[in-house]
Design a protein around this motif. Structure first.
Motif, PDB file in Angstrom:
ATOM      1  N   GLY A 277      12.001  29.969  -7.751  1.00 46.05           N
ATOM      2  CA  GLY A 277      12.499  30.257  -6.146  1.00 46.05           C
ATOM      3  C   GLY A 277      13.917  30.009  -6.307  1.00 46.05           C
ATOM      4  O   GLY A 277      14.428  29.916  -4.993  1.00 46.05           O
ATOM      5  N   SER A 278      14.675  29.738  -7.350  1.00 47.91           N
ATOM      6  CA  SER A 278      15.883  29.441  -7.050  1.00 47.91           C
ATOM      7  C   SER A 278      17.040  30.573  -7.045  1.00 47.91           C
ATOM      8  O   SER A 278      16.252  31.793  -7.525  1.00 47.91           O
ATOM      9  CB  SER A 278      16.701  28.482  -8.323  1.00 47.91           C
ATOM     10  OG  SER A 278      15.850  27.205  -8.076  1.00 47.91           O
ATOM     11  N   SER A 279      18.021  30.540  -6.715  1.00 50.75           N
ATOM     12  CA  SER A 279      19.118  31.681  -6.880  1.00 50.75           C
ATOM     13  C   SER A 279      20.554  31.039  -7.404  1.00 50.75           C
ATOM     14  O   SER A 279      20.745  29.691  -7.164  1.00 50.75           O
ATOM     15  CB  SER A 279      19.438  32.274  -5.404  1.00 50.75           C
ATOM     16  OG  SER A 279      20.271  31.543  -4.925  1.00 50.75           O
TER      17      SER A 279
ATOM     18  N   GLU B  93      22.182  29.078  -4.771  1.00 48.14           N
ATOM     19  CA  GLU B  93      21.946  27.485  -4.517  1.00 48.14           C
ATOM     20  C   GLU B  93      21.909  26.830  -5.746  1.00 48.14           C
ATOM     21  O   GLU B  93      21.803  25.451  -5.842  1.00 48.14           O
ATOM     22  CB  GLU B  93      20.567  27.610  -3.886  1.00 48.14           C
ATOM     23  CG  GLU B  93      19.404  28.179  -4.994  1.00 48.14           C
ATOM     24  CD  GLU B  93      17.953  27.826  -4.174  1.00 48.14           C
ATOM     25  OE1 GLU B  93      17.565  29.078  -3.863  1.00 48.14           O
ATOM     26  OE2 GLU B  93      17.448  27.136  -4.099  1.00 48.14           O
ATOM     27  N   ALA B  94      21.977  27.182  -6.960  1.00 45.51           N
ATOM     28  CA  ALA B  94      21.997  26.548  -8.085  1.00 45.51           C
ATOM     29  C   ALA B  94      22.921  25.399  -8.129  1.00 45.51           C
ATOM     30  O   ALA B  94      24.011  25.442  -8.001  1.00 45.51           O
ATOM     31  CB  ALA B  94      21.852  27.299  -9.323  1.00 45.51           C
ATOM     32  N   GLY B  95      22.404  23.954  -8.632  1.00 44.19           N
ATOM     33  CA  GLY B  95      23.197  22.939  -8.641  1.00 44.19           C
ATOM     34  C   GLY B  95      23.844  22.132  -7.305  1.00 44.19           C
ATOM     35  O   GLY B  95      24.454  21.343  -7.383  1.00 44.19           O
TER      36      GLY B  95
ATOM     37  N   ALA C 286      19.683  19.307  -2.817  1.00 45.75           N
ATOM     38  CA  ALA C 286      18.576  20.099  -2.201  1.00 45.75           C
ATOM     39  C   ALA C 286      18.562  20.121  -0.773  1.00 45.75           C
ATOM     40  O   ALA C 286      19.500  19.687  -0.028  1.00 45.75           O
ATOM     41  CB  ALA C 286      17.284  19.124  -2.603  1.00 45.75           C
ATOM     42  N   ALA C 287      17.848  21.017   0.058  1.00 41.84           N
ATOM     43  CA  ALA C 287      18.085  21.380   1.291  1.00 41.84           C
ATOM     44  C   ALA C 287      17.748  20.369   2.410  1.00 41.84           C
ATOM     45  O   ALA C 287      18.352  19.998   3.295  1.00 41.84           O
ATOM     46  CB  ALA C 287      16.824  22.401   1.599  1.00 41.84           C
ATOM     47  N   ASP C 288      16.937  19.034   1.645  1.00 45.78           N
ATOM     48  CA  ASP C 288      17.094  18.016   2.451  1.00 45.78           C
ATOM     49  C   ASP C 288      18.038  16.872   2.304  1.00 45.78           C
ATOM     50  O   ASP C 288      18.116  15.932   2.707  1.00 45.78           O
ATOM     51  CB  ASP C 288      15.362  17.300   2.432  1.00 45.78           C
ATOM     52  CG  ASP C 288      15.177  17.095   0.993  1.00 45.78           C
ATOM     53  OD1 ASP C 288      14.031  16.610   0.802  1.00 45.78           O
ATOM     54  OD2 ASP C 288      16.108  17.236   0.106  1.00 45.78           O
TER      55      ASP C 288
ATOM     56  N   PRO D 146      21.428  14.742   2.652  1.00 45.15           N
ATOM     57  CA  PRO D 146      21.956  14.394   4.002  1.00 45.15           C
ATOM     58  C   PRO D 146      23.191  15.077   4.310  1.00 45.15           C
ATOM     59  O   PRO D 146      23.877  15.605   3.294  1.00 45.15           O
ATOM     60  CB  PRO D 146      22.120  12.797   3.939  1.00 45.15           C
ATOM     61  CG  PRO D 146      21.435  12.389   2.660  1.00 45.15           C
ATOM     62  CD  PRO D 146      21.153  13.442   1.918  1.00 45.15           C
TER      63      PRO D 146
ATOM     64  N   GLY E 126      29.873  22.289  -8.313  1.00 48.53           N
ATOM     65  CA  GLY E 126      28.481  22.182  -7.730  1.00 48.53           C
ATOM     66  C   GLY E 126      27.765  21.146  -8.454  1.00 48.53           C
ATOM     67  O   GLY E 126      26.470  21.364  -8.778  1.00 48.53           O
TER      68      GLY E 126
END
Lengths: 210, 523
Positions: free
Chosen positions: B61-63, B66-68, B71-73, B75, B107
């Protein structure tokens, strides 16, 4: 331009039927590529967007766009169909990202993603049926490590890994996209894999952690 | 750039490709292939496969985007410090505070140690801080193997408010304001781009053979005018901040005076922006330091789509331009109708670039009056003529090839001994072709206007011409692909070095540097 593998006989027959105005042929053609396109969206969609959009939304938009532009494509035939579908899909995805990520009034970057994003079912399918919470945690950790290592790769290496390993494109198709020889694409892919392995090792990711 | 791989790795790579392709093709068809079976089938790379196959399988599911990244959560960052986003405080003590941070350009996560100074952050200390951060980032760029890096930063940061430090020099500021905030002003009659009053040494058969203009895209006055407008239009970047002219400044013969250029999101490129002078006379028609573009038309679209440089989408761009009240007419004048396509866009830009011919330097004036380039030029000083003799005897076989004396451009990429280490430095052409015999080979721009095109070399490592001459004189490093002519030391003495620099400065064409037909048309 690097020569690229032509469309298959079956695809060409469908395209001929579409040119004759058979709507059913278009549906059949798109159905053949739908799951692949859906996977491409899951691969390429930015994480923050996954909370807002399902890959199917993008695929649907792509289908409409393909339908709209298909006659022009058939007239010009600028590239094999599969690459053209991919190109159209990525353009649609980019448009969605621009709408959702770049428009200040809708800044999705300020939102928190739901932990279960829409691509998770696909992840389950590919990474194996993890039934227990601990297995899921291991998978998450593994995914994070690999994602971090991919981030350390040069952009060229990362891109060819996605094109061949995750999108499943043939080297002839990659060579068309990157304007290099198929042999160079294969070689570059090998190097990227080896570099990924070296980075994982340097990052302390061992077999047991995977 | 990527680290070159040792030759002995090639066999491993071939096996890896075979095994991984087979494994992933099965995964993508819904199977659950057994990693152990692959390890048994390929015993010589079993260890690699046991690590790599589960790894590549785990990231559906990565692109790349977004790699490196965190994570979305993750802070929200506490603030930014140069190239670093501060994520959270790890710990603090008498010596300072350690933060978890992300180095944005690469990144990756790093640990950042901040040493407090008494008395607050002065503008001077802020500049030192920014300088240190840039140097640290460069060091880290060179060594990709570092898992984490501790940066020691001397500054009074506690309680001073953290923002990205200001640019260190005025030259860091974008050269072009958004074109949408300005008015396009073009002359009633287009400038003359197509017919140039070139001097005789440009018309010899040898000199003309360098012209890479394709038969289907000759320079026209209207085509180059459109190219000029596009060249300075910031809408060619995704966020309307950067135009081609932002990094290619006319007064500097269309180079960026900074070692690396900042793209549309502030990220730095990994090479120095090349001069655009006399691109028309690049004989092999390949462009960029690593010659990855096979024509000028192909080259023009690459920075526009680069994720670092301009980040624009060509479909979106053509739609944007079609909505503009000026472009449809400009395209009509250039191509016969108002259709706006990326192909036309690239052709117009290529026309504008090919029209950038510099031919009115002191050298050209002297050459026009002399029978041969080897004669003393009457408009030269004794030192300039001495420098010319030295150039013809030591440099011309590379920089003036093919029996012509007009273009000062090399006709193939070469290695000039910048780095002894050929495994971990920028591989140039070799990184594109993956041919070990081409590692470390780079294209050389024309030497015309070289006086103003610093910093020099693909990474901008030399600040001035004296440093360049010093390199060729005594600092050329051994390299497997070093050009044979550089294997002997040139050992220029001080007077010879000064003469060479004096000659190179005769290639400056002040008319070209100020010619309004190449200037920004948005006011």
């Amino acid at each position: 331009m690097v020569p690229v593998q032509a469309d298959s006989e079956a695809t060409l027959r469908l395209l001929e039927r579409i040119q004759r105005g058979e709507r059913a042929a278009f549906d059949e053609l798109f159905a053949q590529h739908r799951s692949w396109l859906r996977r491409l969206v899951a691969l390429r969609m930015a994480a923050p967007l996954q909370a807002r959009l399902d890959p199917s939304d993008v695929v649907q938009e792509t289908q409409l766009e393909v339908f709209r532009r298909l006659l022009d494509f058939l007239e010009r035939r600028p590239m094999p169909l599969r690459l053209w579908l991919r190109k159209t899909l990525l353009e649609r995805l980019r448009m969605f990202e621009r709408q959702h990520l770049e428009a200040a009034r809708r800044a999705v970057n300020r939102e928190r993603c739901m932990p279960e994003s829409s691509s998770t079912p696909l992840a389950h399918q590919l990474a194996g049926p993890d039934s227990t919470p601990s297995q899921q945690m291991i998978r998450e950790e593994r995914s994070r490590s690999v994602r971090f290592a991919l981030g350390q790769l040069a952009e060229d290496d990362r891109e060819i890994l996605f094109l061949r390993t995750y999108e499943g494109l043939a080297y002839e198709e990659i060579s068309y996209l990157l304007e290099i020889d198929p042999a160079a694409a294969r070689k570059r892919h090998g190097r990227a894999l080896l570099r990924l392995h070296k980075l994982l090792t340097e990052n302390g990711v061992t077999e047991s952690q995977l | 750039m990527s680290d070159p791989i040792l030759l002995e790795d090639e066999a491993v790579e071939a096996l890896l490709v075979e095994a991984t392709n087979d494994f992933m093709d099965r995964v993508l068809h819904g199977e659950q292939p057994d990693v152990t079976a692959y390890a048994q089938r390929y015993p010589s790379i079993a260890g690699i496969l046991r690590q790599l196959l589960p790894a590549v399988q785990s990231l559906p599911g990565s692109s790349p985007a977004e790699a490196g990244k965190p994570a979305a959560d993750t802070p929200e960052p506490l603030g930014c410090l140069g190239d670093f986003r501060i994520i959270r405080e790890i710990g603090r003590g008498g010596m300072g505070i350690v933060y978890e941070a992300e180095q944005v350009s690469l990144g990756r996560k790093v640990a950042l140690k901040v040493l407090p100074l008494r008395g607050g952050a002065s503008p001077w200390s802020t500049r030192i801080l920014h300088h240190l951060l840039q140097r640290s980032a460069r060091l880290m760029n060179r060594n990709r193997t570092m898992r984490s890096v501790i940066c020691l930063i001397v500054a009074a940061l506690i309680g001073t408010g953290w923002t990205t430090p200001p640019a260190t020099a005025a030259e860091d500021a974008p050269a072009v304001k958004p074109s949408t905030a300005r008015t396009l002003r073009l002359p009633a009659m287009p400038y003359r781009y197509a017919e140039l009053d070139l001097p005789g040494h440009f018309w010899t058969a040898a000199a003309r053979s360098f012209d890479n203009t394709p038969p289907d895209n000759p320079v026209t006055n209207h085509g180059a005018t459109l190219g000029r407008v596009l060249f300075y239009d910031t809408r060619l970047s995704a966020n309307n901040t950067v135009a081609c002219g932002s990094c290619h400044h006319q007064i500097r013969a269309f180079v960026d005076p900074n070692r690396m250029s900042r793209g549309f999101e502030g990220k730095l490129t990994d090479r120095n922006a090349m001069s655009l002078v006399n691109l028309r006379y690049v004989q092999n028609g390949r462009f960029f330091w690593d010659e990855r573009a096979r024509s000028l038309e192909a080259q023009t679209l690459m920075p526009i789509q680069s994720k670092i440089e301009m980040g624009q989408d060509l479909t979106r761009l053509t739609e944007l331009l079609a909505q503009d009240d000026k472009y449809p007419e400009l395209f009509r004048q250039a191509f016969g109708d108002s259709e706006i396509t990326s192909r036309r866009l690239s052709r117009a830009l290529a026309q504008f670039l090919r029209s950038m011919v510099s031919y009115q330097s002191k050298y050209d004036e002297g050459r026009a009056k002399a029978r041969s380039v080897r004669d003393n030029f009457e408009n030269f000083t004794a030192e300039e003529n001495r420098g010319k003799r030295l150039f013809l005897g030591n440099c011309a076989s590379c920089h003036m090839p093919g029996g012509q004396d007009a273009h000062f451009v090399m006709n193939r990429p070469r290695n000039n001994g910048l780095d002894r280490d050929y495994k971990n430095t920028d591989g140039g052409v070799g990184d594109q072709t993956l041919n070990p015999g081409q590692l470390g080979l780079f294209k050389s721009p024309s030497l015309r206007n070289v006086e103003v095109t610093g910093p020099y070399m693909h990474d901008g490592r030399f600040a001035d011409l004296e440093a360049v001459i010093n390199h060729y004189s005594r600092d050329v490093k051994p390299h497997p692909n070093l050009d044979g002519r550089l294997r002997r030391r040139l050992n220029f003495n001080e007077g010879e070095r000064a003469a060479l620099v004096a000659f190179l400065k005769t290639l400056t064409d002040y008319n070209f540097l100020k010619d309004p037909k190449f200037s920004d048309p948005f006011q």
